[in-house]
Every structure is written in structure tokens, then in C-alpha cells.
Design an enzyme around this catalytic site. Structure first.
Site, PDB file in Angstrom:
ATOM      1  N   LYS A 105      31.461  49.445  52.745  1.00 19.58           N
ATOM      2  CA  LYS A 105      31.376  50.816  53.069  1.00 19.58           C
ATOM      3  C   LYS A 105      30.534  51.009  54.387  1.00 19.58           C
ATOM      4  O   LYS A 105      31.037  51.339  55.552  1.00 19.58           O
ATOM      5  CB  LYS A 105      30.761  51.553  52.082  1.00 19.58           C
ATOM      6  CG  LYS A 105      30.825  53.190  52.163  1.00 19.58           C
ATOM      7  CD  LYS A 105      30.135  53.966  51.209  1.00 19.58           C
ATOM      8  CE  LYS A 105      30.411  53.729  49.754  1.00 19.58           C
ATOM      9  NZ  LYS A 105      29.903  54.620  48.702  1.00 19.58           N
ATOM     10  N   ASP A 110      30.263  51.560  60.278  1.00 20.45           N
ATOM     11  CA  ASP A 110      29.354  50.760  61.542  1.00 20.45           C
ATOM     12  C   ASP A 110      28.001  51.277  61.213  1.00 20.45           C
ATOM     13  O   ASP A 110      27.184  51.860  61.877  1.00 20.45           O
ATOM     14  CB  ASP A 110      29.844  50.931  62.861  1.00 20.45           C
ATOM     15  CG  ASP A 110      30.955  50.298  63.411  1.00 20.45           C
ATOM     16  OD1 ASP A 110      31.010  49.058  63.000  1.00 20.45           O
ATOM     17  OD2 ASP A 110      31.852  51.006  63.842  1.00 20.45           O
ATOM     18  N   LYS A 117      22.575  48.687  45.204  1.00 17.00           N
ATOM     19  CA  LYS A 117      22.921  49.930  44.107  1.00 17.00           C
ATOM     20  C   LYS A 117      21.882  49.603  43.067  1.00 17.00           C
ATOM     21  O   LYS A 117      21.540  48.614  42.769  1.00 17.00           O
ATOM     22  CB  LYS A 117      24.358  49.851  43.875  1.00 17.00           C
ATOM     23  CG  LYS A 117      24.676  51.030  42.917  1.00 17.00           C
ATOM     24  CD  LYS A 117      24.820  52.431  43.723  1.00 17.00           C
ATOM     25  CE  LYS A 117      26.030  52.682  44.296  1.00 17.00           C
ATOM     26  NZ  LYS A 117      26.367  53.838  45.047  1.00 17.00           N
ATOM     27  N   SER A 373      22.294  59.101  55.476  1.00 14.50           N
ATOM     28  CA  SER A 373      21.239  58.720  55.171  1.00 14.50           C
ATOM     29  C   SER A 373      20.640  57.734  56.364  1.00 14.50           C
ATOM     30  O   SER A 373      19.308  57.567  56.604  1.00 14.50           O
ATOM     31  CB  SER A 373      21.659  57.543  54.006  1.00 14.50           C
ATOM     32  OG  SER A 373      21.351  58.287  52.730  1.00 14.50           O
TER      33      SER A 373
HETATM   34  N1  GLU Z   1      25.312  56.959  46.585  1.00 12.32           N
HETATM   35  C1  GLU Z   1      25.683  57.245  47.801  1.00 12.32           C
HETATM   36  C2  GLU Z   1      27.014  56.110  48.070  1.00 12.32           C
HETATM   37  O1  GLU Z   1      27.410  55.619  47.024  1.00 12.32           O
HETATM   38  C3  GLU Z   1      24.949  57.085  49.094  1.00 12.32           C
HETATM   39  C4  GLU Z   1      24.048  55.952  49.341  1.00 12.32           C
HETATM   40  C5  GLU Z   1      23.176  55.938  50.325  1.00 12.32           C
HETATM   41  O2  GLU Z   1      22.891  57.018  51.022  1.00 12.32           O
HETATM   42  O3  GLU Z   1      22.365  54.946  50.725  1.00 12.32           O
HETATM   43  O4  GLU Z   1      27.424  56.049  49.097  1.00 12.32           O
END
Ligand code: GLU
Length: 484
Positions: A105, A110, A117, A373
Site C-alpha cells: 500500500k 509513494d 501491523k 499518517s
Molecule cells: N490502519 C490503517 C491502514 O490499514 C492506517 C495505517 C497507518 O496510518 O499507519 O492503512
């Protein structure tokens, strides 16, 4: 037949785990690249997993043993990044799969992070706030002790069952046990705004889902293939999940002119082909405790059946694995927009593609959360709010331009008219403006990139997104000189 030859056949018939499914998608895409086998194996591998068990004394005096995990899939870029979920089915395979999805992702949009996780195997509804705080703080303490958290190491964020409150506890615990004073704020994202959070993070994933769907609907030829017209406006939508992702995706789709015809939550679902009013439904659920019995709508007691409602766009925005080989043949939506992580199993994926549905994959579509984020992390490291240095300057510039136009035209503008025009054009970007515009650009750019790969290789969008991710991660490894 010998045991040795029989085994692989038996294995191939075995139901794949979630991580196995992600790797299967990876392999399908890797076939369109020409990277060495060893490099592909390294990209696929989940580099480190920390599995922990610790006790929690409940308020009634009993003891629960809490099972928790953090998986860091790839350190090709640091820090690694990904949410922490609180959910009763959390397991090691799932966090590994989700951490791999984070690597891909981030690459697709980018965002310069590796994937990670975390998960705690609890139903957050079964615990009091104080108990949740203790569970979160102990988890953070464990991560800190093992070097599984830090602004340049691994940066958690919200996921299913967690939000700004949990992120604030993580930050506070990290601050009290770690000795990273200058950059500590960047050890976690999705924090409350008063605690170093960035404006726009809460709605970011849902807004990203909307931007992604809008981008997909912009291509008239792609829409024509589906028998749909261009644009989001007028399209009928079913959303599963009214959590952070589903609620905001539905809200922005509604604001964009789509018609929400179905909404599903744990207790059931509702349907009205003439359209539902999202805010009203949310208020109804707040006051009655259930989405069911919303005036004018039909009740669907078995929530999963809402996925089968007739609509143009289906947004599964709750948990993974909800569209399977069993229910896929009954899914009528032309566009399946994956707000959740892994909502479509690989078997369902093939069935839906066979009937020419457009699946906008999670690995692209829900990247809005991690994108914002990234903006939050940048804000924390720079110690300045986005836009603080430029807001007034931009405002003054617009005023100067207007005065110059006045001078060049030889007429002096009436002051009230001048003020009116000025108020329309002369504003500097706020933090939220900048965050949303960065998110919009990210989602639009990445969509065009994967759409191009889709056409180039004549593949589905998910495979195209994986090709894009594999190529980018491979380039990182090659630039590090690890692989030729
Ligand atoms: N939990 C979200 C995701 O699966 C955000 C992850 C993040 O912001 O680091 O993409």
C-alpha cells in the site's frame, strides 16, 4: 503415488491463509515483472514478528491473558508503518498478511515507509476504558522493550477497534519509558490534534476511499465497459460498516451526489432504493442502539445479505474476508470498492472479475489513512503545523495581486466590492486544506499509475497495483545494492 508427490497436490487444495492469499496475489503480479527470484522472495517475506502474551487484571479481580502481535513486513524503507487492531479474531497469520498489505500500500501511493501491523486479540466492547488503557499501555511497553516502536523504527496508527484515544495512550507510554525526547511525538500517528495529531487524519481513510472511487468513475471508457455513466453523481451505493472508514466514505460519496441505498452494521442492515440520509441513520442508530427500523427502509436482519443488494458501487468497509466464493455469485454491484483490508477472498476475486466487475483494491483504495499518517509524522518531525509559515503570506499575496489588477485596470475598485472579492480569493491554506489537497493528489496520481499498468498488461486493477508496488520495492532493494 509416493508421499512426496502426493503432498503438494493435497497442499494446493488446502484453503489458503490470509497471508497465503496476499502472497498469491503477489505471485500473480510478479509474473509480469522480471525481477530475480531471490529478490521476489525477499520482498514477499515477513521480516519480523513479535508475539506476546501478558496478564491483565480485570476490574472484577479475575485475570485475562492477553495475546498480542506486531509484525514488521519490510524494512526496505524506515520506519515501518501500520495500524493496531483490537479484534477477537486477531492471529499471527492475519497481522503478517496485513503488514504485507501495508508494504504494498505504501509503495503504491509513494509513502516512504515499510509495512507493519499490530493486533490485540480482544473484543474492545468487552473491556472498560480503564482496562483498555492498561492493555494498550502494556502493549506499548512490550514494543518499546523490544525496539518495535519509534519514530525511525516502527510507527503504529489506528486500525479496526482503535482510534485517537489509544494512540494518545501509546504516545504517553512511549514518552514515559523511552528516552527519545526530541522526536517522540512521531512514534505513533492518528493522535488527537492536541497531542500532535494532524487535522484531517480521522476522516482520511474514508476521504481517500471517496477520492479513489471518484477517480475511477472519471474515466468514461472504463465506466462504459461497466454500463455506467461517468462520475460519482447519481450512482447507487451500499456501504458495509459505519466505523471510521465506512462512515466517512459514505459521507463524502453522499456529498459527491451518490445515492446511499444500503447501509450495513453488525446488528443488521437497511435498504431503501430511493436513498437513505446518512446523518439521520447515524442519529437513529445512536438513539435506538440499532440501525434497524429506520423509517422508510426495509430491514435486513442478516447483515451480510446487504452485500448482495442491487447497486452500482459496493463499499465493504468493515473486516476482511466478507466476500467469498460462496456469496460472490450473488453480488450485483458493478464496482467493488475495498474500504476494508482484504474484504474479497482470492476465490471471490476471480468470480467477480469473470463477470467483469471493477474491483478497486484495498492496497490502493484505503491508502488515505497511511498517506495522512505520513503527513502527521512529517509535522511531528518538523515541529511545526503545516501551513503555519505560509498562511498569512499567501493571504497578503492575493491582496497584492488584486491591488495590482486594480492599478493596471486604471479603475479603483469600490472598497466593499474589493473586500468581497478579497474574501473569496485571499485565504492562505490551513493545515486541513493542505492535508486534503496532498491526499487528493496522492490518490489521483496513484490511480492513474495503476490504471496505466492495468491497460499495459491487460490485467485487473489489483494485479496492476501489486505490479506497481513490486517494482517500487524492488527498486529500493536494488538501490541499496543488495540485489543486482
Ligand atoms: N490502519 C490503517 C491502514 O490499514 C492506517 C495505517 C497507518 O496510518 O499507519 O492503512
Amino acid at each position: 503415488m509416493s508421499q512426496e508427490t502426493a503432498a503438494p497436490e493435497a497442499d494446493s487444495k488446502k484453503k489458503l491463509t490470509f497471508f497465503g492469499e496476499v502472497n498469491q496475489m503477489f505471485d500473480k503480479a510478479a509474473a509480469y515483472t522480471s525481477h530475480p527470484e531471490g529478490l521476489l522472495l525477499q520482498i514477499k517475506a515477513c521480516n519480523s514478528v513479535y508475539r506476546m502474551e501478558y496478564p491483565l487484571q480485570r476490574e472484577d479481580g479475575s485475570i485475562d491473558v492477553i495475546q498480542a502481535y506486531r509484525a514488521e513486513h519490510s524494512q526496505h524503507k524506515l520506519p515501518t508503518k501500520g495500524g493496531i487492531r483490537y479484534e477477537s479474531h486477531v492471529n499471527e497469520d492475519e497481522v503478517m498478511a496485513l503488514s504485507a498489505l501495508m508494504t504494498y500500500k505504501c509503495a503504491v501511493v509513494d509513502v516512504p515507509f515499510g509495512g507493519a501491523k499490530g493486533g490485540i486479540k480482544i473484543d474492545h466492547r468487552d473491556y472498560s476504558e480503564t482496562e483498555l488503557e492498561r492493555i494498550t499501555r502494556r502493549y506499548t511497553f512490550e514494543l518499546t522493550r523490544k525496539n518495535f516502536i519509534g519514530p525511525g523504527i516502527d510507527v503504529p496508527a489506528p486500525d479496526y477497534g482503535t482510534g485517537p484515544r489509544e494512540m494518545a495512550w501509546i504516545l504517553d507510554t512511549y514518552n514515559s519509558v523511552g528516552n527519545d525526547t526530541l522526536n517522540a511525538l512521531a512514534c505513533v500517528t492518528g493522535k488527537p490534534v492536541g497531542q500532535g495529531g494532524v487535522r484531517g487524519r480521522t476522516e482520511a481513510t474514508g476521504l481517500g476511499v471517496f477520492y479513489g472511487i471518484r477517480e475511477a468513475c472519471r474515466f468514461a471508457d472504463d465506466m462504459e465497459e461497466l454500463g455506467l455513466s461517468e462520475g460519482v453523481e447519481g450512482k447507487s451505493v451500499v456501504v458495509q460498516g459505519l466505523g471510521n472508514v465506512g462512515y466517512f466514505a459514505a459521507k463524502f460519496l453522499e456529498e459527491g451526489g451518490a445515492k446511499i441505498v444500503g447501509l450495513a452494521e453488525i446488528e443488521g442492515a437497511i435498504h431503501n432504493p430511493d436513498g437513505l440520509n446518512l446523518e439521520d441513520v447515524v442519529n437513529h442508530r445512536k438513539s435506538t442502539g440499532s440501525i434497524l427500523h429506520y423509517p422508510g427502509a426495509t430491514n435486513i436482519e442478516n447483515s451480510a445479505e446487504a452485500l448482495e443488494l442491487p447497486c452500482d458501487i459496493l463499499v465493504p468497509a468493515a473486516l476482511g474476508g466478507v466476500i467469498t466464493g460462496e456469496n460472490a455469485p450473488r453480488i450485483k454491484a458493478k464496482i467493488i470498492a475495498e474500504g476494508a483490508n482484504g474484504p474479497v477472498t482470492s476465490e471471490a476475486d476471480s468470480l467477480l472479475l469473470d463477470r467483469n466487475a471493477l474491483i478497486i483494491p484495498d492496497v490502493y483504495l484505503n491508502a488515505g489513512g497511511v498517506t495522512v499518517s505520513y503527513f502527521e509524522w512529517l509535522r511531528n518531525l518538523s515541529h511545526v503545523r503545516h501551513g503555519r509559515m505560509s498562511k498569512r503570506f499567501e493571504e497578503r499575496n492575493a491582496e497584492r495581486i488584486l491591488r495590482a489588477v486594480e492599478k493596471l485596470s486604471g479603475n479603483s475598485f469600490k472598497e466593499d466590492r474589493f473586500d468581497k472579492v478579497l474574501s473569496e480569493i485571499a485565504f492562505g491554506a490551513s493545515e486541513e486544506d493542505l492535508v486534503n489537497s496532498g491526499l487528493e493528489e496522492t490518490m489521483a496520481y496513484a490511480y492513474r499509475e495503476i490504471r496505466e499498468l492495468r491497460h499495459k498488461h491487460d490485467v485487473d486493477l489489483r494485479t496492476a497495483a501489486f505490479i506497481s508496488a513490486i517494482n517500487k520495492v524492488a527498486t529500493s532493494y536494488k538501490q541499496m545494492g543488495i540485489f543486482p
